[in-house]
Structure formats: structure tokens, C-alpha cells
Design a protein around this motif. Sequence first.
Motif, mmCIF file in Angstrom:
data_model
loop_
_atom_site.group_PDB
_atom_site.id
_atom_site.type_symbol
_atom_site.label_atom_id
_atom_site.label_comp_id
_atom_site.label_asym_id
_atom_site.label_seq_id
_atom_site.Cartn_x
_atom_site.Cartn_y
_atom_site.Cartn_z
ATOM 1 N N THR A 105 -4.052 33.557 3.962
ATOM 2 C CA THR A 105 -3.415 33.549 5.281
ATOM 3 C C THR A 105 -4.000 32.369 6.063
ATOM 4 N N VAL A 106 -3.156 31.586 6.700
ATOM 5 C CA VAL A 106 -3.623 30.351 7.327
ATOM 6 C C VAL A 106 -3.137 30.253 8.767
ATOM 7 N N HIS A 107 -4.057 29.865 9.648
ATOM 8 C CA HIS A 107 -3.727 29.577 11.044
ATOM 9 C C HIS A 107 -4.256 28.197 11.391
ATOM 10 N N GLN A 108 -3.569 27.494 12.280
ATOM 11 C CA GLN A 108 -4.044 26.185 12.728
ATOM 12 C C GLN A 108 -4.449 26.272 14.196
ATOM 13 N N LEU A 109 -5.530 25.577 14.515
ATOM 14 C CA LEU A 109 -6.009 25.508 15.905
ATOM 15 C C LEU A 109 -6.275 24.053 16.265
ATOM 16 N N GLY A 110 -5.776 23.632 17.425
ATOM 17 C CA GLY A 110 -6.025 22.269 17.897
ATOM 18 C C GLY A 110 -5.979 22.216 19.400
ATOM 19 N N GLY A 111 -6.464 21.116 19.949
ATOM 20 C CA GLY A 111 -6.429 20.945 21.391
ATOM 21 C C GLY A 111 -5.045 20.618 21.902
ATOM 22 N N GLU A 112 -4.265 19.956 21.042
ATOM 23 C CA GLU A 112 -2.926 19.516 21.423
ATOM 24 C C GLU A 112 -1.963 19.863 20.299
ATOM 25 N N ILE A 113 -0.750 20.245 20.654
ATOM 26 C CA ILE A 113 0.281 20.521 19.658
ATOM 27 C C ILE A 113 1.370 19.476 19.794
ATOM 28 N N GLY A 114 1.634 18.753 18.701
ATOM 29 C CA GLY A 114 2.680 17.727 18.732
ATOM 30 C C GLY A 114 2.199 16.431 19.352
ATOM 31 N N ASP A 115 3.156 15.499 19.533
ATOM 32 C CA ASP A 115 2.810 14.152 20.019
ATOM 33 C C ASP A 115 3.155 13.928 21.487
ATOM 34 N N ASN A 116 3.612 14.969 22.146
ATOM 35 C CA ASN A 116 4.154 14.742 23.493
ATOM 36 C C ASN A 116 3.343 15.389 24.607
ATOM 37 N N GLY A 117 2.033 15.442 24.410
ATOM 38 C CA GLY A 117 1.157 15.887 25.495
ATOM 39 C C GLY A 117 1.144 17.370 25.746
ATOM 40 N N ASN A 118 1.457 18.177 24.744
ATOM 41 C CA ASN A 118 1.415 19.638 24.895
ATOM 42 C C ASN A 118 -0.022 20.116 24.670
ATOM 43 N N ILE A 119 -0.834 20.022 25.713
ATOM 44 C CA ILE A 119 -2.260 20.356 25.607
ATOM 45 C C ILE A 119 -2.452 21.856 25.798
ATOM 46 N N VAL A 120 -3.143 22.477 24.831
ATOM 47 C CA VAL A 120 -3.367 23.924 24.906
ATOM 48 C C VAL A 120 -4.857 24.257 25.060
ATOM 49 N N HIS A 121 -5.741 23.399 24.577
ATOM 50 C CA HIS A 121 -7.184 23.616 24.719
ATOM 51 C C HIS A 121 -7.840 22.245 24.979
ATOM 52 N N GLU A 122 -8.034 21.910 26.233
ATOM 53 C CA GLU A 122 -8.537 20.574 26.559
ATOM 54 C C GLU A 122 -9.911 20.307 25.964
ATOM 55 N N SER A 123 -10.716 21.360 25.814
ATOM 56 C CA SER A 123 -12.074 21.145 25.301
ATOM 57 C C SER A 123 -12.085 20.724 23.834
ATOM 58 N N LEU A 124 -10.971 20.903 23.119
ATOM 59 C CA LEU A 124 -10.912 20.506 21.713
ATOM 60 C C LEU A 124 -10.289 19.122 21.520
ATOM 61 N N LEU A 125 -9.805 18.517 22.587
ATOM 62 C CA LEU A 125 -9.103 17.230 22.472
ATOM 63 C C LEU A 125 -10.050 16.085 22.122
ATOM 64 N N HIS A 126 -9.505 15.056 21.476
ATOM 65 C CA HIS A 126 -10.263 13.823 21.278
ATOM 66 C C HIS A 126 -9.762 12.716 22.198
ATOM 67 N N THR A 127 -8.701 12.988 22.938
ATOM 68 C CA THR A 127 -8.126 11.961 23.797
ATOM 69 C C THR A 127 -8.344 12.222 25.284
ATOM 70 N N SER A 128 -9.032 13.301 25.626
ATOM 71 C CA SER A 128 -9.289 13.556 27.046
ATOM 72 C C SER A 128 -10.272 12.499 27.574
ATOM 73 N N SER A 129 -10.308 12.337 28.874
ATOM 74 C CA SER A 129 -11.192 11.320 29.443
ATOM 75 C C SER A 129 -12.654 11.628 29.128
ATOM 76 N N ILE A 130 -13.016 12.904 29.148
ATOM 77 C CA ILE A 130 -14.421 13.246 28.886
ATOM 78 C C ILE A 130 -14.763 13.024 27.406
ATOM 79 N N ALA A 131 -13.805 13.338 26.511
ATOM 80 C CA ALA A 131 -14.057 13.106 25.080
ATOM 81 C C ALA A 131 -14.224 11.610 24.809
ATOM 82 N N ARG A 132 -13.403 10.791 25.445
ATOM 83 C CA ARG A 132 -13.517 9.333 25.250
ATOM 84 C C ARG A 132 -14.860 8.819 25.775
#
Length: 452
Positions: free
Chosen positions: A36-63
Motif C-alpha cells: 500500500t503506497v501513499h505520497q506526501l509532499g509540500g506541494e502537489i503539481g506544478d501550479n503552486g498548490n502548497i499543502v505543507h509549507e514546511s516540507l517545501l524546497h522552494t519557500s523563501s525560508i528553505a532557500r
Amino acid sequence: MKLHTIAMIHYKIKGTDGVSLEMDKWEKALRALGHTVHQLGGEIGDNGNIVHESLLHTSSIARKLYGFAFCAQPTFSNEATFRNVLMDEAEKAERVIDRFVTEKHIDMVIPENIWSVAMNPAVAIAMEQVCRKRQLTVLAQHHDFYWERIGGVHFGCRFMEEIAEMYIPPRDKAYGHVVINHQGQATLLEKTGLQSTIIPNVFDFDGAPWVRDAFNMDFRKTLGISDDEVLLLQATRIVERKGIELAIDLAAHLEAHRTSLLGKKLYDGRIFTEKSTFTLVLAGYDGDDGTGTYLARLETYAKEKGVRLICAHRYISHDRGHADGHKVYSLWDTYAHADLITYPSYWEGWGNQFLEGLFARVPMAVFEYPVFCTDIRPFGFDYASFGSSFQRDETRQLIHINEKAMETACEKCISYLFDKEKRTTSVNTNFNIGSRHFSMQNLEVLLEDIIK
């Protein structure tokens, strides 16, 4: 084999970037094996659908964290400030991952690039904290390593060096590690003492072919491309190491041959006319470009070279649909309309877009980057080569290859475009080699062997 409930975790999921696409293939293969497989990410898709900002690599704080951590950029005033922010962000990410593990009853995790390229180092810490606390089975997949970054690694402080030694990747011998090429396997062992398994990128060669259909038939019209134009497709993201300026150079060289091509029949029966041009379409997004200027440099360069360049990102996504009042095509739709694929990357961890080109049965112009030379070229694929060396134009901040190599690649591309028999033989041969060595069936066998 024990069946697991698996979390595949990355900064972003369901996008058109190579890691997202590869995650989908792994998910399919793992499900085929009964997991059984689930995926988790900070963003879903390429159009800025952010669901968990703390997991992003493109947020200002991550950069800011990444810039200080690995590039010694002055994004923090001192080590103590960096340390406090890093650990605060790690706590936020840990809460997200921990909650996901609980909600989905996860007993195994596959961190995707989180412990290798570490674009958000806080997530690397959080991931290890959750795995250790929950005693999860771990199979980390490493597509790229931070020590491979162009320009070298420059730690911002001693504390970050310690973090890298502890978490990127963790040295826990119980964790499994997968790399995607021989170079990665060798350097991981050399730098950390960790053993790993090589699983190359794969593709579903048994899938339905990408063809023009009722949905994508208007793709060219939507982008303002006429049937007279020869469409060169650059399917990658727009970041410097993709070497997209070489695709512009190729288009310019092809244009230089136009007089001799007038009146000739293309591979699909179209006639090359006075209205015909060699148009370069960029399907990827530029959100991961750390310089923030690469796309503008490409646009300026294309204008200087007289090449028609179309940035189609807002019309292309992981899946078909509609957004902002217009149709959105899948990345696969772009291949159905491509006459030629350009793949001029001078550094890649493997080569997703190369596999896509094989499956699409479209000829390719390829720069032979180091991993291509060691892990792909030996299989004997047919392609137009940009060679394996380049020079850098410091004024334009772009790369180039010598004129003779570019002209050789150009002439081979012309043969692919105007010699139907040669084109057909080439793409069918390439498809057969790809399906024999890089199929989903190969992936299932490899995963079954390492997941006990």
C-alpha cells in the motif's frame, strides 16, 4: 516478502519534474507487488498548490537555509541564528511527517532526495527524527547528492557540517539506500561508507502510446504554432544545468540550412516551405532556477539567434485539465506533437526525459553528460550527439560547444526530420533497447529483491 504500508516523501509530488515522475513509477511498481503506497509532499503539481509549507524546497525560508547551509551565502547573520531557524523548521516538518505516519498507518518510508540533495535541510533532520522514533523500515532513494552541486559545496558554518554528517544521509546501517547511477554509488560509499543498490530510472514501455487525440489535437493552435513549423521540444525544467542554450543553437543551425530544405518532404509528409521555421518549445517551469535569471538569458539569446522560443509551462502539467480559463495539457501531450526532442543537459542524475523520448519514438539531440556516458551510452542508442564537452561564455553566462560538433548534430537531426526510413529505424531500435533494459518489469524485480 512482507507487505508494507509505505510513505514516499518528497518536497513536491505529482509534478512534471524528474523525481515526481519517478515516484509515480515506483508507486505503480510497489502496488503491483502488493504494498500500500501513499505520497506526501509540500506541494502537489506544478501550479503552486502548497499543502505543507514546511516540507517545501522552494519557500523563501528553505532557500535561505539551503543558501547558507551549502553555499555559504549570507542569508543569516550568524551561525546561532541559522541554527535556531533550522531546528524550528525541522520541528514543523517533523510534526507534518509524524502526523502523516499516524494517519496512514505507515510502517515503511521512502525519502526521495531528502537525505541527498537536501534542498531543505530542515526536512532531512525531521525525516530522520520520525524514522528513528517510530522505528520505521527505511529505503532512501537518492537521485542527486549535495556534493554534486555545480560550483562545489561551501558549508556556511561548522554546525551545518555536523548536520550533513549526521543526517545527509543518516549513517544508520539499518536504513536501505538506492542510487540511480554508478557514480552516485561510488561517491556515497567513499564519503559515508554506506552501501547502496543501483536502480536506474525506468519507464512503462507497455503503456498506451502518446498520440494526437481529441483532447490534444489543438495543442499547436493553443501555442500559436502552425503546421508549417518544425517543433523542437525541450521537456525538462528550466534550470541552468539543462543547457537549453544548446537547443537554441541547434535551432539556429537548422534555420541556417533552410534554403537547401525548401520544398523537401518531412518525415510525416509535410512540405518544408517559406513559412516553415524551427520552433523551440520549453515545456518545463523555471521555479527551481536558483539564479532567477536563466529564462530571461535564454529569451535574450534566442532573440539574438533569431530562434522562435515558446515558454509553454502554464499550458502543461502532470495531468490534463483546465486552469485559468484555458486547457492544460499533460507533458505526454507535448511529445505527441514534437518533431524532434532536445536533451542538452550537461549534468543529470540519470535521464528521465531521455526515456520519455524513447517511449515517444521521437529522435533526440543529446549532450553526453557524465552519467549518460557511464550508464546509458553503453546500451547503443541512436541519437544526434552534442558531444561531451562544452565551454562557458562568461559574458552571457551560457554554455556552448564548438561549431563542428553542433553542425554534425544538426546534420543528423536533418536526416531524422527528412528521411522517414532512417527516422523509423532509429526510433524503433531505441524503443526496443529501452523496453528491454528500463521497463517497469525490471523495476518490480529490483524492488522485490531489496524489500524483504
